[in-house]
Design a protein around this motif. Sequence first.
Motif: not given
Length: 357
Positions: A183, A198, A200, A209, A215, A258, A260
Amino acid sequence: MRLKEEMSCRNEDEREEFSEQKLNHHHQPLFFTTPTLEPGFPLQGKPVVVGYALTSKKTKSFLQPKLKDQARIKGIFFVAIDQSKPLSDQGPFDVVMHKLLGKEWRQIIEDYRQTHPEVTVLDPPDAIQHLRNRQFMLQAVADLNLSDSYGKVGVPRQLVIKKDASSIPDAVAKSGLILPLVAKPLIADGSAKSHELSLAFDQNSLQKLEPPLVLQEFVNHGGVLFKVYIVGETIKVVRRFSLPDDVCKRELSKNAGVYHVPRVSCAAASADDANLDPHVAELPPRPLLEKLAKELRHRLGLRLFNLDIIREHGCGDRFYVIDINYFPGYGKMPGYEHIFTDFLLNLVQGKYKKRSC
Ligand SMILES: Nc1ncnc2c1ncn2[C@@H]1O[C@H](COP(=O)(O)OP(=O)(O)OP(=O)(O)O)[C@@H](O)[C@H]1O
Ligand SMILES: O=P(O)(O)O[C@H]1[C@H](OP(=O)(O)O)[C@@H](OP(=O)(O)O)[C@@H](O)[C@@H](O)[C@@H]1OP(=O)(O)O
Ligand SMILES: [Mg+2]
Ligand SMILES: [Mg+2]
């Protein structure tokens, strides 16, 4: 010699002293016609004057002493543009380089381009702006659909989410994108937030998000990324560390959801000396990169940018461009002081030749 000393002064002083000299290409000051001129002065003894409007961070990373030294040898003079004064009152410049944010600045530079066609402005504000939205950033690469005997270059499949995080799981299911997804903030304006990415890993975590974002399918690539720096017609490639292929497994074992993404590939430490699998380390074929760079220069209308490229699975001939940056960190590009000063000289010499023709 006096000029030589002046050219090595710091920015603020440079600007003041330079304007005091009332340097003007049409009214050449005396000291440029003296027989003690440096051999590097290419245009009948005139220096090349490059105005720059950059953030202080960029000025520091770009205008390193080694660049200034090379510039001095070649007769190039860098002058800081004063944003509090009208641009037309400054200079005169042969070249203007800029990377600043804001609509107001874009208008200033666009007006200047119109009213000063004799000045090479690097680069047109609209073309730079195009790269500031990740929805459009990679479009030129996708349109190009480059494929030849050296390999194929594409972009990861991606989906744009403008708002409403709760709609993401459905939108992803409909689009057929395969998890994990990277993302990325939709706007790539250079702010710290625009670099906060990040990963996912599962459908449920998608609604955590924060739109607006893009994405993008995560492409396994052996943990190595290639930064392809472009300066006009010159390209230079360096290896950088990137996210490992098993990042999903590693992070999933810790916590689902998620993750980072750290800015691993931005670190100046290059992966060049690392003990890498030779397949993973192999640079993309030069002819493929030459073709890609040439096409993108035209399609994007830019001369100063870099591409982040990964090789699928770290081997083979399938490449993906995942990011394009305007006026990137050239200070980290080996030999940039030679490449950049030659580029500036060629620009101005080319223009003079054209005029005299
Ligand atoms: N689709 C992808 N597949 C695999 N890894 C990716 C993908 N997109 C991004 N990455 C990883 O995340 C890093 C950051 O992504 P990206 O380059 O898009 O962000 P950025 O903030 O624009 O970076 P930069 O600092 O170069 O401007 C990449 O260098 C790469 O390591
Ligand atoms: O400062 P650095 O040397 O890290 O340069 C980085 C540059 O930051 P700066 O323009 O603020 O300097 C970034 O620009 P913004 O997206 O933030 O606008 C982006 O282009 C990165 O890709 C550059 O790193 P590189 O890709 O060359 O490794
Ligand atoms: Mg990048
Ligand atoms: Mg980027």
